[in-house]
Motif scaffolding. Structure first.
Motif, PDB file in Angstrom:
ATOM      1  N   ARG A  11     -14.188 -11.796 -18.335  1.00  0.00           N
ATOM      2  CA  ARG A  11     -14.656 -10.296 -18.458  1.00  0.00           C
ATOM      3  C   ARG A  11     -14.719  -9.815 -20.060  1.00  0.00           C
ATOM      4  N   LYS A  12     -14.190 -10.784 -20.904  1.00  0.00           N
ATOM      5  CA  LYS A  12     -14.441 -10.637 -22.376  1.00  0.00           C
ATOM      6  C   LYS A  12     -15.100 -11.873 -22.904  1.00  0.00           C
ATOM      7  N   TYR A  13     -16.035 -11.654 -23.826  1.00  0.00           N
ATOM      8  CA  TYR A  13     -16.804 -12.429 -24.339  1.00  0.00           C
ATOM      9  C   TYR A  13     -16.783 -12.735 -26.064  1.00  0.00           C
ATOM     10  N   LYS A  14     -16.656 -13.988 -26.630  1.00  0.00           N
ATOM     11  CA  LYS A  14     -16.955 -13.972 -28.037  1.00  0.00           C
ATOM     12  C   LYS A  14     -18.461 -13.725 -28.199  1.00  0.00           C
ATOM     13  N   PRO A  15     -18.803 -13.374 -29.419  1.00  0.00           N
ATOM     14  CA  PRO A  15     -20.127 -13.090 -29.624  1.00  0.00           C
ATOM     15  C   PRO A  15     -21.197 -14.529 -30.001  1.00  0.00           C
ATOM     16  N   ASP A  16     -20.183 -15.496 -29.902  1.00  0.00           N
ATOM     17  CA  ASP A  16     -21.357 -16.590 -30.142  1.00  0.00           C
ATOM     18  C   ASP A  16     -22.209 -17.045 -29.200  1.00  0.00           C
ATOM     19  N   GLU A  17     -23.541 -17.593 -29.727  1.00  0.00           N
ATOM     20  CA  GLU A  17     -24.737 -17.939 -28.765  1.00  0.00           C
ATOM     21  C   GLU A  17     -24.421 -19.084 -28.023  1.00  0.00           C
ATOM     22  N   ILE A  18     -25.075 -19.193 -26.877  1.00  0.00           N
ATOM     23  CA  ILE A  18     -25.142 -20.340 -26.198  1.00  0.00           C
ATOM     24  C   ILE A  18     -26.284 -21.344 -26.295  1.00  0.00           C
ATOM     25  N   VAL A  55     -32.983  -4.475 -20.149  1.00  0.00           N
ATOM     26  CA  VAL A  55     -32.850  -4.572 -18.863  1.00  0.00           C
ATOM     27  C   VAL A  55     -31.566  -3.826 -18.499  1.00  0.00           C
ATOM     28  N   LEU A  56     -30.744  -4.046 -19.295  1.00  0.00           N
ATOM     29  CA  LEU A  56     -29.186  -3.364 -19.162  1.00  0.00           C
ATOM     30  C   LEU A  56     -29.213  -1.842 -19.501  1.00  0.00           C
ATOM     31  N   ASN A  57     -30.161  -1.157 -20.163  1.00  0.00           N
ATOM     32  CA  ASN A  57     -30.576  -0.027 -20.045  1.00  0.00           C
ATOM     33  C   ASN A  57     -31.094   0.582 -18.793  1.00  0.00           C
ATOM     34  N   GLU A  58     -31.995  -0.243 -18.206  1.00  0.00           N
ATOM     35  CA  GLU A  58     -32.517   0.138 -16.908  1.00  0.00           C
ATOM     36  C   GLU A  58     -31.295  -0.052 -15.874  1.00  0.00           C
ATOM     37  N   MET A  59     -30.347  -0.794 -15.933  1.00  0.00           N
ATOM     38  CA  MET A  59     -29.208  -0.762 -15.071  1.00  0.00           C
ATOM     39  C   MET A  59     -28.486   0.510 -15.091  1.00  0.00           C
ATOM     40  N   GLU A  60     -28.320   0.934 -16.549  1.00  0.00           N
ATOM     41  CA  GLU A  60     -27.504   1.960 -16.685  1.00  0.00           C
ATOM     42  C   GLU A  60     -28.212   3.270 -16.036  1.00  0.00           C
ATOM     43  N   LYS A  61     -29.698   3.419 -16.112  1.00  0.00           N
ATOM     44  CA  LYS A  61     -30.285   4.292 -15.621  1.00  0.00           C
ATOM     45  C   LYS A  61     -29.797   4.300 -14.072  1.00  0.00           C
ATOM     46  N   GLY A  62     -30.093   3.315 -13.550  1.00  0.00           N
ATOM     47  CA  GLY A  62     -29.822   3.026 -12.134  1.00  0.00           C
ATOM     48  C   GLY A  62     -28.425   3.362 -11.573  1.00  0.00           C
ATOM     49  N   ILE A  63     -27.423   3.139 -12.441  1.00  0.00           N
ATOM     50  CA  ILE A  63     -26.021   3.645 -12.153  1.00  0.00           C
ATOM     51  C   ILE A  63     -25.924   5.188 -12.125  1.00  0.00           C
ATOM     52  N   GLU A  64     -26.396   5.757 -13.049  1.00  0.00           N
ATOM     53  CA  GLU A  64     -26.326   7.043 -13.373  1.00  0.00           C
ATOM     54  C   GLU A  64     -27.111   7.889 -12.254  1.00  0.00           C
ATOM     55  N   LYS A  65     -28.231   7.475 -11.751  1.00  0.00           N
ATOM     56  CA  LYS A  65     -28.740   8.012 -10.592  1.00  0.00           C
ATOM     57  C   LYS A  65     -27.901   7.700  -9.448  1.00  0.00           C
ATOM     58  N   SER A  66     -27.283   6.647  -9.116  1.00  0.00           N
ATOM     59  CA  SER A  66     -26.486   6.359  -7.874  1.00  0.00           C
ATOM     60  C   SER A  66     -25.321   7.380  -8.088  1.00  0.00           C
ATOM     61  N   LYS A  67     -24.833   7.531  -8.983  1.00  0.00           N
ATOM     62  CA  LYS A  67     -23.618   8.459  -9.379  1.00  0.00           C
ATOM     63  C   LYS A  67     -23.947   9.971  -8.853  1.00  0.00           C
ATOM     64  N   LYS A  68     -25.225  10.176  -9.025  1.00  0.00           N
ATOM     65  CA  LYS A  68     -25.566  11.702  -8.680  1.00  0.00           C
ATOM     66  C   LYS A  68     -26.221  11.652  -7.150  1.00  0.00           C
ATOM     67  N   ASN A  85     -18.025  -0.465 -15.681  1.00  0.00           N
ATOM     68  CA  ASN A  85     -17.178  -1.548 -16.445  1.00  0.00           C
ATOM     69  C   ASN A  85     -18.096  -2.942 -16.507  1.00  0.00           C
ATOM     70  N   THR A  86     -18.813  -3.290 -15.416  1.00  0.00           N
ATOM     71  CA  THR A  86     -19.460  -4.582 -15.243  1.00  0.00           C
ATOM     72  C   THR A  86     -20.772  -4.265 -16.396  1.00  0.00           C
ATOM     73  N   LEU A  87     -21.361  -3.122 -16.401  1.00  0.00           N
ATOM     74  CA  LEU A  87     -22.253  -2.901 -17.456  1.00  0.00           C
ATOM     75  C   LEU A  87     -21.797  -3.299 -18.789  1.00  0.00           C
ATOM     76  N   ARG A  88     -20.548  -2.579 -19.084  1.00  0.00           N
ATOM     77  CA  ARG A  88     -20.066  -2.951 -20.415  1.00  0.00           C
ATOM     78  C   ARG A  88     -19.778  -4.756 -20.677  1.00  0.00           C
ATOM     79  N   TRP A 146     -19.809 -13.621 -12.109  1.00  0.00           N
ATOM     80  CA  TRP A 146     -20.929 -13.364 -10.948  1.00  0.00           C
ATOM     81  C   TRP A 146     -20.896 -11.692 -10.756  1.00  0.00           C
ATOM     82  N   ILE A 147     -22.132 -11.019 -11.021  1.00  0.00           N
ATOM     83  CA  ILE A 147     -22.273  -9.702 -10.839  1.00  0.00           C
ATOM     84  C   ILE A 147     -23.007  -9.339  -9.501  1.00  0.00           C
ATOM     85  N   GLY A 148     -22.440  -8.469  -8.632  1.00  0.00           N
ATOM     86  CA  GLY A 148     -23.265  -8.083  -7.665  1.00  0.00           C
ATOM     87  C   GLY A 148     -23.826  -6.502  -8.009  1.00  0.00           C
TER      88      GLY A 148
END
Ligand SMILES: Cc1cc2nc3c(=O)[nH]c(=O)nc-3n(C[C@H](O)[C@H](O)[C@H](O)COP(=O)(O)O)c2cc1C
Length: 195
Positions: A11-18, A55-68, A85-88, A146-148
């Protein structure tokens, strides 16, 4: 240490590309997974850079909507901090792979019982492909998660990408920036019976 011992959620990554060739090796492991009736119901979308951010901005919108949402059961509402936390973590990882079920659309409308069987088998098959990929990555020294929690933004992400396929999960890949302790696992005796 074998790969089953070596693989842990990172759940923590170095910035190096793969490198793309390494990503292709990981996907190759998924491609070779077993699947019900050999249907191979999976499709992978590899996201890096600006597309990943979008895409992650879209995920953030979905999470915000679900919270409400008034309709969300309380036990899911309590899980929203985990989704954030997963989004981060997904924002930190250099690569996010979205995993789609090409044989199913939106999972939320009710489906017939008969269809449910192939639905379950397709989901299991895709799980096998994901497991192959994260084990392969572990073998290559690449960390993964793995993210559900994409469930909270199914509509947002699939609409953004213009797909009717079912978004099953996401997987982050990156070089590990942490060495977590092994998470507690049930013992063999807890989970196995010999008759
Ligand atoms: C289907 C599935 C969905 C998961 N979803 C998430 C998630 O959304 N966020 C997260 O941080 N971890 C997620 N995980 C990782 C689990 O929390 C992790 O596998 C478990 O705690 C055991 O730790 P280990 O992977 O290090 O053995 C998921 C794992 C699976 C198999």
């Amino acid at each position: 240490m074998d790969i089953f011992e070596k693989r842990k959620s990172i759940r923590k990554y170095k910035p190096d590309e793969i490198k793309k060739e390494d990503l292709l090796e990981i996907i190759e492991a998924g491609r070779l997974a077993p699947s019900a009736k050999n249907r191979q119901p999976w499709r992978f979308t590899v996201l890096t850079g600006e597309k990943k951010e979008a895409v992650l901005n879209e995920m953030e919108k979905g999470i915000e909507k679900s919270k409400k949402s008034l309709f969300m059961p309380k036990k899911f509402k309590n899980g929203m901090a985990s989704a954030e936390n997963t989004l981060r973590i997904m924002r930190e990882a250099p690569v996010v792979v979205l995993v789609f079920n090409i044989l199913s659309g939106n999972p939320y409308p009710p489906i017939f019982a008969g269809k449910r069987v192939s639905e379950i088998h397709n989901t299991l098959s895709i799980g096998a492909a994901i497991e192959n990929m994260i084990l392969k990555a572990a073998d290559m020294g690449i960390g993964s998660l793995w993210i559900g929690n994409t469930v909270y933004a199914h509509k947002e992400i699939t609409s953004y990408l213009g797909t009717k396929d079912q978004l099953i999960s996401a997987i982050t890949f990156g070089y590990p920036g942490e060495e977590p302790e092994r998470r507690p696992k049930k013992t063999i005796e807890d989970i196995t019976e010999f008759l």
